[in-house]
Design an enzyme around this catalytic site. Sequence first.
Site, PDB file in Angstrom:
ATOM      1  N   LYS A   1      62.365 -44.343  67.741  1.00 19.91           N
ATOM      2  CA  LYS A   1      62.726 -43.534  66.679  1.00 19.91           C
ATOM      3  C   LYS A   1      62.789 -42.497  67.987  1.00 19.91           C
ATOM      4  O   LYS A   1      62.503 -42.202  68.660  1.00 19.91           O
ATOM      5  CB  LYS A   1      61.101 -43.094  65.740  1.00 19.91           C
ATOM      6  CG  LYS A   1      60.685 -44.060  64.836  1.00 19.91           C
ATOM      7  CD  LYS A   1      61.745 -43.476  63.559  1.00 19.91           C
ATOM      8  CE  LYS A   1      61.857 -41.969  63.309  1.00 19.91           C
ATOM      9  NZ  LYS A   1      60.457 -42.172  62.491  1.00 19.91           N
TER      10      LYS A   1
ATOM     11  N   ASN B   1      35.891   3.311  62.877  1.00 23.98           N
ATOM     12  CA  ASN B   1      36.983   3.472  61.849  1.00 23.98           C
ATOM     13  C   ASN B   1      38.938   3.612  61.831  1.00 23.98           C
ATOM     14  O   ASN B   1      39.013   3.141  62.115  1.00 23.98           O
ATOM     15  CB  ASN B   1      36.737   4.273  60.537  1.00 23.98           C
ATOM     16  CG  ASN B   1      35.158   3.650  60.073  1.00 23.98           C
ATOM     17  OD1 ASN B   1      35.044   2.616  61.166  1.00 23.98           O
ATOM     18  ND2 ASN B   1      34.954   4.241  59.382  1.00 23.98           N
TER      19      ASN B   1
ATOM     20  N   SER C   1      33.007  -8.862  66.442  1.00 24.59           N
ATOM     21  CA  SER C   1      34.570  -9.756  66.105  1.00 24.59           C
ATOM     22  C   SER C   1      35.163  -9.410  67.906  1.00 24.59           C
ATOM     23  O   SER C   1      36.288  -9.191  67.752  1.00 24.59           O
ATOM     24  CB  SER C   1      35.256  -7.899  65.507  1.00 24.59           C
ATOM     25  OG  SER C   1      34.603  -7.012  65.990  1.00 24.59           O
TER      26      SER C   1
ATOM     27  N   GLU D   1      60.071 -29.388  62.785  1.00 23.11           N
ATOM     28  CA  GLU D   1      58.772 -30.060  61.735  1.00 23.11           C
ATOM     29  C   GLU D   1      57.829 -28.530  62.312  1.00 23.11           C
ATOM     30  O   GLU D   1      57.788 -28.729  60.798  1.00 23.11           O
ATOM     31  CB  GLU D   1      58.948 -31.346  61.910  1.00 23.11           C
ATOM     32  CG  GLU D   1      60.388 -31.928  61.687  1.00 23.11           C
ATOM     33  CD  GLU D   1      59.683 -33.857  61.444  1.00 23.11           C
ATOM     34  OE1 GLU D   1      58.376 -34.069  60.659  1.00 23.11           O
ATOM     35  OE2 GLU D   1      59.419 -34.378  62.853  1.00 23.11           O
TER      36      GLU D   1
ATOM     37  N   LYS E   1      42.511  -9.320  61.541  1.00 25.56           N
ATOM     38  CA  LYS E   1      42.624  -9.370  61.985  1.00 25.56           C
ATOM     39  C   LYS E   1      43.233 -11.118  63.227  1.00 25.56           C
ATOM     40  O   LYS E   1      43.952 -11.275  63.711  1.00 25.56           O
ATOM     41  CB  LYS E   1      42.064  -8.615  63.748  1.00 25.56           C
ATOM     42  CG  LYS E   1      42.301  -7.064  63.794  1.00 25.56           C
ATOM     43  CD  LYS E   1      40.714  -6.540  64.890  1.00 25.56           C
ATOM     44  CE  LYS E   1      40.107  -6.093  63.953  1.00 25.56           C
ATOM     45  NZ  LYS E   1      40.125  -5.330  62.136  1.00 25.56           N
TER      46      LYS E   1
ATOM     47  N   SER F   1      58.421 -42.050  68.709  1.00 25.38           N
ATOM     48  CA  SER F   1      57.142 -42.727  67.714  1.00 25.38           C
ATOM     49  C   SER F   1      56.289 -43.800  68.306  1.00 25.38           C
ATOM     50  O   SER F   1      56.662 -44.643  68.753  1.00 25.38           O
ATOM     51  CB  SER F   1      57.701 -43.622  66.355  1.00 25.38           C
ATOM     52  OG  SER F   1      57.337 -44.928  65.512  1.00 25.38           O
TER      53      SER F   1
ATOM     54  N   THR G   1      76.485 -26.864  48.019  1.00 26.96           N
ATOM     55  CA  THR G   1      76.084 -25.736  48.063  1.00 26.96           C
ATOM     56  C   THR G   1      75.172 -26.961  46.172  1.00 26.96           C
ATOM     57  O   THR G   1      75.964 -28.242  46.320  1.00 26.96           O
ATOM     58  CB  THR G   1      76.878 -24.761  46.267  1.00 26.96           C
ATOM     59  OG1 THR G   1      77.871 -25.409  45.889  1.00 26.96           O
ATOM     60  CG2 THR G   1      77.415 -23.959  47.432  1.00 26.96           C
ATOM     61  N   HIS G   2      73.593 -26.448  45.764  1.00 27.46           N
ATOM     62  CA  HIS G   2      73.350 -27.119  44.731  1.00 27.46           C
ATOM     63  C   HIS G   2      73.305 -28.680  46.170  1.00 27.46           C
ATOM     64  O   HIS G   2      72.957 -30.015  44.612  1.00 27.46           O
ATOM     65  CB  HIS G   2      73.927 -27.774  44.062  1.00 27.46           C
ATOM     66  CG  HIS G   2      74.183 -26.150  42.832  1.00 27.46           C
ATOM     67  ND1 HIS G   2      73.602 -25.481  42.092  1.00 27.46           N
ATOM     68  CD2 HIS G   2      75.341 -26.000  43.008  1.00 27.46           C
ATOM     69  CE1 HIS G   2      74.353 -24.766  42.311  1.00 27.46           C
ATOM     70  NE2 HIS G   2      75.561 -24.761  42.337  1.00 27.46           N
TER      71      HIS G   2
ATOM     72  N   GLN H   1      37.999  -6.332  58.969  1.00 19.27           N
ATOM     73  CA  GLN H   1      37.746  -6.336  59.942  1.00 19.27           C
ATOM     74  C   GLN H   1      38.596  -7.895  60.600  1.00 19.27           C
ATOM     75  O   GLN H   1      39.216  -8.471  61.229  1.00 19.27           O
ATOM     76  CB  GLN H   1      36.421  -6.544  60.150  1.00 19.27           C
ATOM     77  CG  GLN H   1      35.983  -7.494  61.532  1.00 19.27           C
ATOM     78  CD  GLN H   1      35.073  -7.301  62.466  1.00 19.27           C
ATOM     79  OE1 GLN H   1      34.806  -5.999  62.666  1.00 19.27           O
ATOM     80  NE2 GLN H   1      34.219  -8.347  62.173  1.00 19.27           N
TER      81      GLN H   1
ATOM     82  N   TYR I   1      37.358   3.321  54.225  1.00 15.00           N
ATOM     83  CA  TYR I   1      36.491   1.636  55.352  1.00 15.00           C
ATOM     84  C   TYR I   1      36.203   0.792  54.935  1.00 15.00           C
ATOM     85  O   TYR I   1      34.523   1.599  54.267  1.00 15.00           O
ATOM     86  CB  TYR I   1      36.476   2.559  57.425  1.00 15.00           C
ATOM     87  CG  TYR I   1      36.275   1.158  57.943  1.00 15.00           C
ATOM     88  CD1 TYR I   1      37.680   0.303  57.988  1.00 15.00           C
ATOM     89  CD2 TYR I   1      34.896   0.361  57.772  1.00 15.00           C
ATOM     90  CE1 TYR I   1      37.293  -0.402  58.775  1.00 15.00           C
ATOM     91  CE2 TYR I   1      34.739  -0.576  58.585  1.00 15.00           C
ATOM     92  CZ  TYR I   1      35.894  -1.043  59.111  1.00 15.00           C
ATOM     93  OH  TYR I   1      35.941  -1.927  59.523  1.00 15.00           O
TER      94      TYR I   1
ATOM     95  N   ASN J   1      61.252 -37.969  66.613  1.00 19.12           N
ATOM     96  CA  ASN J   1      61.576 -36.993  65.708  1.00 19.12           C
ATOM     97  C   ASN J   1      61.582 -36.052  66.397  1.00 19.12           C
ATOM     98  O   ASN J   1      61.518 -35.147  67.041  1.00 19.12           O
ATOM     99  CB  ASN J   1      60.231 -37.204  65.395  1.00 19.12           C
ATOM    100  CG  ASN J   1      59.864 -39.253  64.671  1.00 19.12           C
ATOM    101  OD1 ASN J   1      61.103 -39.373  63.991  1.00 19.12           O
ATOM    102  ND2 ASN J   1      58.284 -39.446  65.134  1.00 19.12           N
TER     103      ASN J   1
END
Length: 483
Positions: free
Chosen positions: A304, A131, A42, A311, A346, A298, A176-177, A343, A338, A306
């Site tokens: 474009k 532990n 680890s 995103e 993490k 693009s 709304t909606h 492990q 434990y 973007n």
Amino acid sequence: MAEAGIGGAALSPGAETTMAEKLWGGRFQRPTAAELERISESFSFDRRLAGAEIRGTRVHAHRLRQAGVLDAAELAALERGLDQLAAELDGGPPPAPAAGAPEDVHTYVFQRLLAAAGDAARKLQTGRSRNEQVALDLRLYLLDLRPEFERHFAALLTALAGFAEAHAEIVIPGYTHGQRAQPISLGHHALAYAEMLLRDRERFEQACRRLAVSPLGSGALAGAPLAYDRELAARELGLERASRNSLDAVGDRDFVAEIHFVLAQLGIHLSRWAEDWILYAGAEFGWLIIADEYATGSSLMPQKKNPDALELIRGKAARLAGNLMQSLVLQKGLPLAYNRDLQEDKPALFDSLDTARDCLALAAGVAASAGVDARRAARAAADPALLATDLADLLVERGVAFHAAHAQVGRLIAAALAAGDADFRALPEAELQRFLPQLPAADVRALDAARCLARRDILGGAAPAQVRARARELHRFAARTDN
Ligand code: ARG
């Protein structure tokens, strides 16, 4: 002398060395399989806990001295070794593992102390187990991140508040909606997300307060058989208190899951914000301008621009939510105390912390640099449908019950739609009088979105004065956390 294992060869001298480097090699006859070594190590990810491990080890050494396990010279040697290691790492992680790297960060610090302080290091594991070390390290590590997260929250809140203040009067349709509903402002919309972030920030803070508990002295699972002042150890680590059950102390990871939840919910909030702004930046809405620094082009379509930053923020929320699920499932059905499964907590935790921090920083940049196309906003805000509720409210002011006013305005809207989706304000006066006999036609014609917005001058409402007042509060709040 190494014994021959069942069905296996005796330990080669080389393998013996390998096993001796471990913290637990004594009872083993043959070296660990390469496949297990690979999955077991680890250090490649827990090396970022080195600073916490050093602090925990220092406090533990002091408690061992008090318990009579270490003498003054041994403690001094260990302290020098710890100082040296801390100075060398200077708050950063040890270098990335190369061949022959230690199994984990605990072994790393032990090996370094063995080299620097000699045999005193061999006494450190008296009554202590990895532990509890790993449980402590994770807690200290999370608490160390507090100021950094505070700063990132403050920066994003400042950016959103600045945007809101600047655009408290840019009227846009509120939805709304997915349907145009009532006028709001771009500023009011931005502050909705600021409120969500305030709660995320508070949740982070509260989760940190809850996890400020020291497991030191818990041993592997049953408690150290030493005169060990656990409360003093907690205080020396800057923690609130010592844990109260050794099995729980080494086996619990709900503090990890809680941080995951906080970060996942933060990610979900940011993804909703990103989605709104992606839409607003598109031609169909068009009133938001993402700065060049936070957009990409693009390779094929020259026109474009973007909104990749937004995103990606939206996409990263999936990781944060997935990591929360992983941390819950990891605990499910796990017997006390434990288990090595833990492990696996993490990589996901570190990933979520890094991801959330990066998203906060990116969001602050996007929000601080975004511009507005006021013309496009005004065009959308000119939709008379947004005024229907206020028209009913005007009737209410003339003594009409809201239910009846709603019906009257509904019939007017239907007539305007039938007349080729006309603006109801432009209907002939006689028509207006027929549908709304209680209201002078001039009042109907005077309705516009800015006026509707100004009428929402109520605590938390969309009126520019309210938005500016709240933005100023947020500015003051963020400035306080910045100091
Ligand atoms: N690397 C381990 C973890 O992350 C540390 C504790 C190991 N304890 C043990 N008994 N093997 O959980």
